[in-house]
Structure formats: C-alpha cells, structure tokens
Design a protein around this motif. Structure first.
Motif, PDB file in Angstrom:
ATOM      1  N   ALA A  75     -11.349  19.811   5.088  1.00 59.32           N
ATOM      2  CA  ALA A  75     -10.187  19.532   4.253  1.00 59.32           C
ATOM      3  C   ALA A  75      -9.266  18.491   4.886  1.00 59.32           C
ATOM      4  O   ALA A  75      -8.936  18.583   6.084  1.00 59.32           O
ATOM      5  CB  ALA A  75      -9.417  20.821   3.993  1.00 59.32           C
ATOM      6  N   TYR A  76      -8.851  17.542   4.066  1.00 58.78           N
ATOM      7  CA  TYR A  76      -7.941  16.494   4.529  1.00 58.78           C
ATOM      8  C   TYR A  76      -6.813  16.272   3.520  1.00 58.78           C
ATOM      9  O   TYR A  76      -7.028  16.365   2.303  1.00 58.78           O
ATOM     10  CB  TYR A  76      -8.683  15.162   4.699  1.00 58.78           C
ATOM     11  CG  TYR A  76      -9.773  15.159   5.734  1.00 58.78           C
ATOM     12  CD1 TYR A  76      -9.491  14.960   7.085  1.00 58.78           C
ATOM     13  CD2 TYR A  76     -11.104  15.345   5.361  1.00 58.78           C
ATOM     14  CE1 TYR A  76     -10.499  14.944   8.038  1.00 58.78           C
ATOM     15  CE2 TYR A  76     -12.122  15.335   6.313  1.00 58.78           C
ATOM     16  CZ  TYR A  76     -11.808  15.128   7.651  1.00 58.78           C
ATOM     17  OH  TYR A  76     -12.812  15.114   8.590  1.00 58.78           O
ATOM     18  N   ASP A  77      -5.626  15.961   4.037  1.00 62.94           N
ATOM     19  CA  ASP A  77      -4.510  15.491   3.228  1.00 62.94           C
ATOM     20  C   ASP A  77      -4.356  14.002   3.487  1.00 62.94           C
ATOM     21  O   ASP A  77      -4.328  13.570   4.644  1.00 62.94           O
ATOM     22  CB  ASP A  77      -3.207  16.212   3.605  1.00 62.94           C
ATOM     23  CG  ASP A  77      -3.247  17.692   3.246  1.00 62.94           C
ATOM     24  OD1 ASP A  77      -3.761  18.019   2.162  1.00 62.94           O
ATOM     25  OD2 ASP A  77      -2.757  18.511   4.042  1.00 62.94           O
ATOM     26  N   VAL A  78      -4.261  13.233   2.410  1.00 62.16           N
ATOM     27  CA  VAL A  78      -4.153  11.778   2.544  1.00 62.16           C
ATOM     28  C   VAL A  78      -2.899  11.299   1.815  1.00 62.16           C
ATOM     29  O   VAL A  78      -2.657  11.682   0.671  1.00 62.16           O
ATOM     30  CB  VAL A  78      -5.386  11.056   1.951  1.00 62.16           C
ATOM     31  CG1 VAL A  78      -5.358   9.582   2.324  1.00 62.16           C
ATOM     32  CG2 VAL A  78      -6.674  11.712   2.440  1.00 62.16           C
ATOM     33  N   SER A  79      -2.106  10.493   2.493  1.00 61.70           N
ATOM     34  CA  SER A  79      -0.922   9.908   1.867  1.00 61.70           C
ATOM     35  C   SER A  79      -1.054   8.388   1.861  1.00 61.70           C
ATOM     36  O   SER A  79      -1.618   7.792   2.781  1.00 61.70           O
ATOM     37  CB  SER A  79       0.358  10.328   2.594  1.00 61.70           C
ATOM     38  OG  SER A  79       0.309   9.978   3.956  1.00 61.70           O
ATOM     39  N   PHE A  80      -0.540   7.778   0.814  1.00 59.63           N
ATOM     40  CA  PHE A  80      -0.601   6.328   0.634  1.00 59.63           C
ATOM     41  C   PHE A  80       0.822   5.802   0.426  1.00 59.63           C
ATOM     42  O   PHE A  80       1.612   6.411  -0.297  1.00 59.63           O
ATOM     43  CB  PHE A  80      -1.465   5.971  -0.578  1.00 59.63           C
ATOM     44  CG  PHE A  80      -2.848   6.547  -0.539  1.00 59.63           C
ATOM     45  CD1 PHE A  80      -3.890   5.871   0.067  1.00 59.63           C
ATOM     46  CD2 PHE A  80      -3.109   7.786  -1.117  1.00 59.63           C
ATOM     47  CE1 PHE A  80      -5.178   6.406   0.109  1.00 59.63           C
ATOM     48  CE2 PHE A  80      -4.384   8.337  -1.094  1.00 59.63           C
ATOM     49  CZ  PHE A  80      -5.423   7.642  -0.477  1.00 59.63           C
ATOM     50  N   ALA A  81       1.122   4.673   1.030  1.00 59.67           N
ATOM     51  CA  ALA A  81       2.486   4.128   0.993  1.00 59.67           C
ATOM     52  C   ALA A  81       2.774   3.426  -0.327  1.00 59.67           C
ATOM     53  O   ALA A  81       3.098   2.238  -0.380  1.00 59.67           O
ATOM     54  CB  ALA A  81       2.695   3.164   2.162  1.00 59.67           C
ATOM     55  N   VAL A  82       2.653   4.170  -1.405  1.00 63.59           N
ATOM     56  CA  VAL A  82       3.002   3.681  -2.734  1.00 63.59           C
ATOM     57  C   VAL A  82       3.663   4.848  -3.470  1.00 63.59           C
ATOM     58  O   VAL A  82       3.077   5.932  -3.565  1.00 63.59           O
ATOM     59  CB  VAL A  82       1.760   3.160  -3.498  1.00 63.59           C
ATOM     60  CG1 VAL A  82       0.631   4.176  -3.516  1.00 63.59           C
ATOM     61  CG2 VAL A  82       2.146   2.746  -4.913  1.00 63.59           C
ATOM     62  N   PRO A  83       4.900   4.681  -3.955  1.00 61.84           N
ATOM     63  CA  PRO A  83       5.590   5.779  -4.641  1.00 61.84           C
ATOM     64  C   PRO A  83       4.782   6.313  -5.815  1.00 61.84           C
ATOM     65  O   PRO A  83       4.105   5.548  -6.524  1.00 61.84           O
ATOM     66  CB  PRO A  83       6.905   5.132  -5.113  1.00 61.84           C
ATOM     67  CG  PRO A  83       7.105   3.973  -4.201  1.00 61.84           C
ATOM     68  CD  PRO A  83       5.727   3.464  -3.889  1.00 61.84           C
ATOM     69  N   TYR A  84       4.862   7.594  -6.041  1.00 62.41           N
ATOM     70  CA  TYR A  84       4.086   8.202  -7.121  1.00 62.41           C
ATOM     71  C   TYR A  84       4.442   7.606  -8.487  1.00 62.41           C
ATOM     72  O   TYR A  84       3.577   7.482  -9.363  1.00 62.41           O
ATOM     73  CB  TYR A  84       4.297   9.718  -7.141  1.00 62.41           C
ATOM     74  CG  TYR A  84       3.538  10.389  -8.255  1.00 62.41           C
ATOM     75  CD1 TYR A  84       2.161  10.563  -8.171  1.00 62.41           C
ATOM     76  CD2 TYR A  84       4.186  10.798  -9.422  1.00 62.41           C
ATOM     77  CE1 TYR A  84       1.451  11.142  -9.201  1.00 62.41           C
ATOM     78  CE2 TYR A  84       3.482  11.375 -10.463  1.00 62.41           C
ATOM     79  CZ  TYR A  84       2.119  11.547 -10.349  1.00 62.41           C
ATOM     80  OH  TYR A  84       1.413  12.106 -11.385  1.00 62.41           O
ATOM     81  N   GLU A  85       5.687   7.214  -8.678  1.00 66.06           N
ATOM     82  CA  GLU A  85       6.078   6.644  -9.966  1.00 66.06           C
ATOM     83  C   GLU A  85       5.315   5.354 -10.274  1.00 66.06           C
ATOM     84  O   GLU A  85       5.138   4.994 -11.439  1.00 66.06           O
ATOM     85  CB  GLU A  85       7.590   6.391 -10.017  1.00 66.06           C
ATOM     86  CG  GLU A  85       8.093   5.348  -9.048  1.00 66.06           C
ATOM     87  CD  GLU A  85       9.590   5.108  -9.205  1.00 66.06           C
ATOM     88  OE1 GLU A  85      10.063   4.069  -8.717  1.00 66.06           O
ATOM     89  OE2 GLU A  85      10.276   5.949  -9.815  1.00 66.06           O
ATOM     90  N   SER A  86       4.843   4.673  -9.233  1.00 65.19           N
ATOM     91  CA  SER A  86       4.008   3.480  -9.453  1.00 65.19           C
ATOM     92  C   SER A  86       2.683   3.871 -10.088  1.00 65.19           C
ATOM     93  O   SER A  86       2.112   3.106 -10.873  1.00 65.19           O
ATOM     94  CB  SER A  86       3.764   2.744  -8.132  1.00 65.19           C
ATOM     95  OG  SER A  86       4.968   2.240  -7.598  1.00 65.19           O
ATOM     96  N   LEU A  87       2.182   5.048  -9.751  1.00 61.09           N
ATOM     97  CA  LEU A  87       0.945   5.532 -10.352  1.00 61.09           C
ATOM     98  C   LEU A  87       1.162   5.884 -11.820  1.00 61.09           C
ATOM     99  O   LEU A  87       0.275   5.691 -12.658  1.00 61.09           O
ATOM    100  CB  LEU A  87       0.420   6.755  -9.601  1.00 61.09           C
ATOM    101  CG  LEU A  87      -0.488   6.502  -8.384  1.00 61.09           C
ATOM    102  CD1 LEU A  87       0.190   5.620  -7.350  1.00 61.09           C
ATOM    103  CD2 LEU A  87      -0.923   7.823  -7.761  1.00 61.09           C
ATOM    104  N   GLU A  88       2.348   6.387 -12.133  1.00 58.84           N
ATOM    105  CA  GLU A  88       2.652   6.746 -13.517  1.00 58.84           C
ATOM    106  C   GLU A  88       2.662   5.514 -14.430  1.00 58.84           C
ATOM    107  O   GLU A  88       2.429   5.626 -15.629  1.00 58.84           O
ATOM    108  CB  GLU A  88       3.996   7.461 -13.590  1.00 58.84           C
ATOM    109  CG  GLU A  88       4.003   8.822 -12.904  1.00 58.84           C
ATOM    110  CD  GLU A  88       5.368   9.475 -12.918  1.00 58.84           C
ATOM    111  OE1 GLU A  88       5.432  10.712 -13.088  1.00 58.84           O
ATOM    112  OE2 GLU A  88       6.382   8.750 -12.761  1.00 58.84           O
ATOM    113  N   ARG A  89       2.928   4.344 -13.851  1.00 55.55           N
ATOM    114  CA  ARG A  89       2.992   3.108 -14.634  1.00 55.55           C
ATOM    115  C   ARG A  89       1.708   2.278 -14.528  1.00 55.55           C
ATOM    116  O   ARG A  89       1.577   1.250 -15.191  1.00 55.55           O
ATOM    117  CB  ARG A  89       4.167   2.240 -14.160  1.00 55.55           C
ATOM    118  CG  ARG A  89       5.531   2.899 -14.285  1.00 55.55           C
ATOM    119  CD  ARG A  89       6.633   1.870 -14.096  1.00 55.55           C
ATOM    120  NE  ARG A  89       6.559   1.232 -12.792  1.00 55.55           N
ATOM    121  CZ  ARG A  89       7.250   1.622 -11.724  1.00 55.55           C
ATOM    122  NH1 ARG A  89       8.060   2.664 -11.809  1.00 55.55           N
ATOM    123  NH2 ARG A  89       7.120   0.982 -10.576  1.00 55.55           N
TER     124      ARG A  89
END
Length: 207
Positions: free
Chosen positions: A164-178
C-alpha cells in the motif's frame, strides 16, 4: 446448607451475573462503509497489469481520493474509532488543507520481486506521475503502514499481495475538477502503465 450446596449457589450467582452483564452490553457488530461509498471508490479506481509470457511483471490498482471519498472516509472512521466532535473537525480541516494544495491517490502495487516493490524509496526504479491536461506532476510516494483490514475496508480492490502506498501530487484538487483529461503514469525499468482517470465522475461530484 453444607459447603457443596453453598458452592453450587455461589457458582450459579456468578453465572447469572455474568450473563446479565453480557446481555446489557449488547452484541458485537461489524462496521463497513456505505454501499454508495464502495461503488464510488470502485468507479474511481483504475488498474493495470503487465505479463511476460506467463510471468506477472507487476499489477496494481489505484484510487483517486476525491473530496467525497475523503469526506466519507472521515465519516466512516469517526464511527469506527468513536471520534469526538473536535477530532472530526480536526480531520475535516486536514482534508481541506491537503486537497487545497495537492491531489492524492492510493495505490496497491504488486511485483513478484519484493526488492522492486519500493515505489517510496529515493532510488526506486519506479516513477509515478499524474498528467493533468498535458502537464506532468511527479508523485511524492509514501508507504501506507496501516493494517490490511483497515485499508481493505475503504479500498475494496486492495489485496493481501499488494503493497500500500499514498501518493501526493503538487496540483490542487480543484484543478482536477476543471480538467479535461487526467492520466496516471507508473513507469520504470520493468515496464510502463498509462491509464486515464474518469474525469466525468470527478465533475459529477460538484454538480
């Protein structure tokens, strides 16, 4: 009353008191997330695998942590661990802070060579990217050390063989919503996987 009868009466009283205590405590019960949550996680999960002949090189499942998924995880765990209202508020604040600065994924990754199941190591042969509208973000991968039953309850596609891994990316989640397109890329010396994440499901949460 002789000692034998006295002992019998005492034992009967103890058994009766124990039974009463158990009855008043109620029966044990199982906690599980809602069926709606399970279906949402399954829809927002992607998977891939690579074989060389009959040999499995790797396989994985990955789940994008949307706001709804994160919020439902907090709700579920608050019931399991009997959080106070203050603890619930603290976790909700953490959610807003994290998703305000980054996007998150959970990955369950398997490869037969244990030494190569090291996505979180600085010298790993693997790199994990999130590609949002053509812009690539390198993932910051951390090992998730939570117990398997806990992870399995909130990530149904996680298997006993997957790490199991947790991965974070330096892009705000709201950018994914758009975003119009989002792709997960896992690449390394052993192979490459590129999978699209269903953006319409992300947009559906805000409509």
């Amino acid at each position: 009353m002789d000692w034998r009868k006295s002992r019998l009466v005492l034992v009967s009283l103890i058994i009766g008191m124990t039974s009463a205590a158990c009855s008043s405590a109620g029966k044990a019960k199982e906690y599980s997330p809602s069926e709606e949550y399970i279906q949402r996680v399954k829809k927002l999960s992607i998977k891939d695998e690579l074989y060389s002949g009959w040999t499995n090189i790797f396989h994985y499942s990955a789940t994008l942590i949307t706001k709804d998924i994160y919020a439902e995880q907090i709700e579920f765990q608050s019931k399991v661990y009997k959080w106070t209202q203050d603890e619930i508020i603290k976790h909700r604040r953490k959610m807003l802070e994290e998703l305000g600065n980054q996007s998150k994924m959970f990955i369950s990754f398997f490869t037969p060579e244990i030494r190569y199941n090291d996505l979180n190591e600085p010298k790993s042969i693997w790199r994990v990217y999130l590609v949002v509208n053509g812009t690539r973000y390198l993932g910051d991968v951390k090992k998730n050390s939570q117990a398997y039953p806990r992870l399995k309850s909130i990530y149904p596609k996680h298997s006993p063989w997957g790490k199991a891994y947790d991965v974070s990316f330096a892009v705000p989640y709201e950018s994914l919503e758009r975003a119009d397109s989002i792709d997960l890329v896992i690449t390394g010396d052993l192979g490459l996987s590129e999978k699209s994440i269903p953006v319409h499901l992300i947009k559906a949460e805000i409509n």
